[in-house]
Design a protein around this motif. Structure first.
Motif, PDB file in Angstrom:
ATOM      1  N   GLY A   1       0.925  12.820  -9.516  1.00 46.21           N
ATOM      2  CA  GLY A   1       0.203  14.066  -9.338  1.00 46.21           C
ATOM      3  C   GLY A   1      -1.244  13.884  -8.919  1.00 46.21           C
ATOM      4  N   LEU A   2      -1.638  12.658  -8.673  1.00 39.16           N
ATOM      5  CA  LEU A   2      -3.008  12.361  -8.260  1.00 39.16           C
ATOM      6  C   LEU A   2      -3.099  12.434  -6.738  1.00 39.16           C
ATOM      7  N   ILE A   3      -4.144  13.056  -6.242  1.00 40.82           N
ATOM      8  CA  ILE A   3      -4.344  13.159  -4.798  1.00 40.82           C
ATOM      9  C   ILE A   3      -5.422  12.162  -4.393  1.00 40.82           C
ATOM     10  N   THR A   4      -5.054  11.230  -3.530  1.00 36.44           N
ATOM     11  CA  THR A   4      -5.976  10.227  -3.010  1.00 36.44           C
ATOM     12  C   THR A   4      -5.767  10.126  -1.509  1.00 36.44           C
ATOM     13  N   ARG A   5      -6.514   9.238  -0.878  1.00 36.93           N
ATOM     14  CA  ARG A   5      -6.350   8.992   0.555  1.00 36.93           C
ATOM     15  C   ARG A   5      -6.066   7.519   0.778  1.00 36.93           C
ATOM     16  N   PRO A   6      -4.899   7.203   1.349  1.00 38.03           N
ATOM     17  CA  PRO A   6      -4.661   5.811   1.705  1.00 38.03           C
ATOM     18  C   PRO A   6      -5.384   5.496   3.012  1.00 38.03           C
TER      19      PRO A   6
ATOM     20  N   ILE B   1      -7.364   2.478  -1.274  1.00 37.00           N
ATOM     21  CA  ILE B   1      -7.083   3.822  -1.773  1.00 37.00           C
ATOM     22  C   ILE B   1      -8.433   4.484  -2.022  1.00 37.00           C
ATOM     23  N   ALA B   2      -8.671   5.631  -1.373  1.00 37.67           N
ATOM     24  CA  ALA B   2      -9.938   6.353  -1.520  1.00 37.67           C
ATOM     25  C   ALA B   2      -9.765   7.516  -2.487  1.00 37.67           C
ATOM     26  N   PHE B   3     -10.771   7.694  -3.319  1.00 32.88           N
ATOM     27  CA  PHE B   3     -10.822   8.782  -4.282  1.00 32.88           C
ATOM     28  C   PHE B   3     -11.930   9.735  -3.853  1.00 32.88           C
ATOM     29  N   CYS B   4     -11.601  11.020  -3.786  1.00 30.34           N
ATOM     30  CA  CYS B   4     -12.578  12.034  -3.368  1.00 30.34           C
ATOM     31  C   CYS B   4     -12.482  13.228  -4.310  1.00 30.34           C
TER      32      CYS B   4
ATOM     33  N   PRO C   1       0.811  -1.228   0.000  1.00 32.57           N
ATOM     34  CA  PRO C   1       0.000   0.000   0.000  1.00 32.57           C
ATOM     35  C   PRO C   1       0.841   1.274   0.000  1.00 32.57           C
ATOM     36  N   ASP C   2       1.932   1.280   0.752  1.00 35.52           N
ATOM     37  CA  ASP C   2       2.796   2.464   0.785  1.00 35.52           C
ATOM     38  C   ASP C   2       3.457   2.708  -0.562  1.00 35.52           C
ATOM     39  N   TYR C   3       3.898   1.643  -1.206  1.00 34.80           N
ATOM     40  CA  TYR C   3       4.533   1.786  -2.511  1.00 34.80           C
ATOM     41  C   TYR C   3       3.526   2.344  -3.518  1.00 34.80           C
ATOM     42  N   LEU C   4       2.326   1.776  -3.519  1.00 32.61           N
ATOM     43  CA  LEU C   4       1.288   2.255  -4.439  1.00 32.61           C
ATOM     44  C   LEU C   4       0.979   3.721  -4.181  1.00 32.61           C
ATOM     45  N   TYR C   5       0.822   4.095  -2.919  1.00 33.82           N
ATOM     46  CA  TYR C   5       0.509   5.487  -2.607  1.00 33.82           C
ATOM     47  C   TYR C   5       1.626   6.415  -3.090  1.00 33.82           C
ATOM     48  N   GLY C   6       2.872   5.989  -2.942  1.00 31.16           N
ATOM     49  CA  GLY C   6       3.995   6.786  -3.437  1.00 31.16           C
ATOM     50  C   GLY C   6       3.938   6.976  -4.944  1.00 31.16           C
ATOM     51  N   ARG C   7       3.611   5.913  -5.659  1.00 32.99           N
ATOM     52  CA  ARG C   7       3.487   5.999  -7.122  1.00 32.99           C
ATOM     53  C   ARG C   7       2.325   6.920  -7.510  1.00 32.99           C
ATOM     54  N   ILE C   8       1.238   6.844  -6.761  1.00 31.76           N
ATOM     55  CA  ILE C   8       0.088   7.716  -7.034  1.00 31.76           C
ATOM     56  C   ILE C   8       0.477   9.177  -6.835  1.00 31.76           C
ATOM     57  N   MET C   9       1.152   9.457  -5.739  1.00 29.59           N
ATOM     58  CA  MET C   9       1.570  10.834  -5.458  1.00 29.59           C
ATOM     59  C   MET C   9       2.518  11.351  -6.540  1.00 29.59           C
ATOM     60  N   GLN C  10       3.436  10.502  -6.999  1.00 29.85           N
ATOM     61  CA  GLN C  10       4.366  10.916  -8.046  1.00 29.85           C
ATOM     62  C   GLN C  10       3.651  11.227  -9.353  1.00 29.85           C
TER      63      GLN C  10
END
Length: 102
Positions: free
Chosen positions: A52-57, A62-65, A41-50
């Motif tokens: 430019g997408l803002i989500t909530r782990p 992974i939550a999308f708002c 989950p941490d790796y995925l969240y890091g890739r998401i942040m890179q």
């Protein structure tokens, strides 16, 4: 907008209105969740942040708002970026043995 092309490590997809979440699982058939305290989950969240997408782990999800004014094209872009991050995580996680059940 239907979500297509989501890899085998993501299921189920749930949501209300524009708020939704995707849970990371080890196996779609058994729905055994990925260990929320493991590296996936941490790796995925890091890739998401890179991307430019803002989500909530939230644990192994992974939550999308997105904003209420989001366009269909923006939704497609959001999930395109998520798919790329998920693919990268799946590739890396498979090589590194990151996908362990909770």
């Amino acid at each position: 907008v239907p979500v297509t092309g989501v890899q085998t490590c993501a299921l189920p997809i749930c949501g209300v209105g524009l708020v939704g979440a995707i849970e990371l699982v080890v196996d779609k058939k058994t729905r055994a969740p990925v260990d929320a305290k493991g590296p996936a989950p941490d790796y995925l969240y890091g890739r998401i942040m890179q991307s430019g997408l803002i989500t909530r782990p939230i644990g192994n999800s992974i939550a999308f708002c997105p904003p209420l004014i989001i366009s269909p094209a923006d939704v497609e872009e959001m999930f395109s970026r998520f798919r790329t991050a998920l693919d990268e995580t799946l590739d890396h996680g498979t090589r590194e043995g990151m996908f362990k059940a909770a």
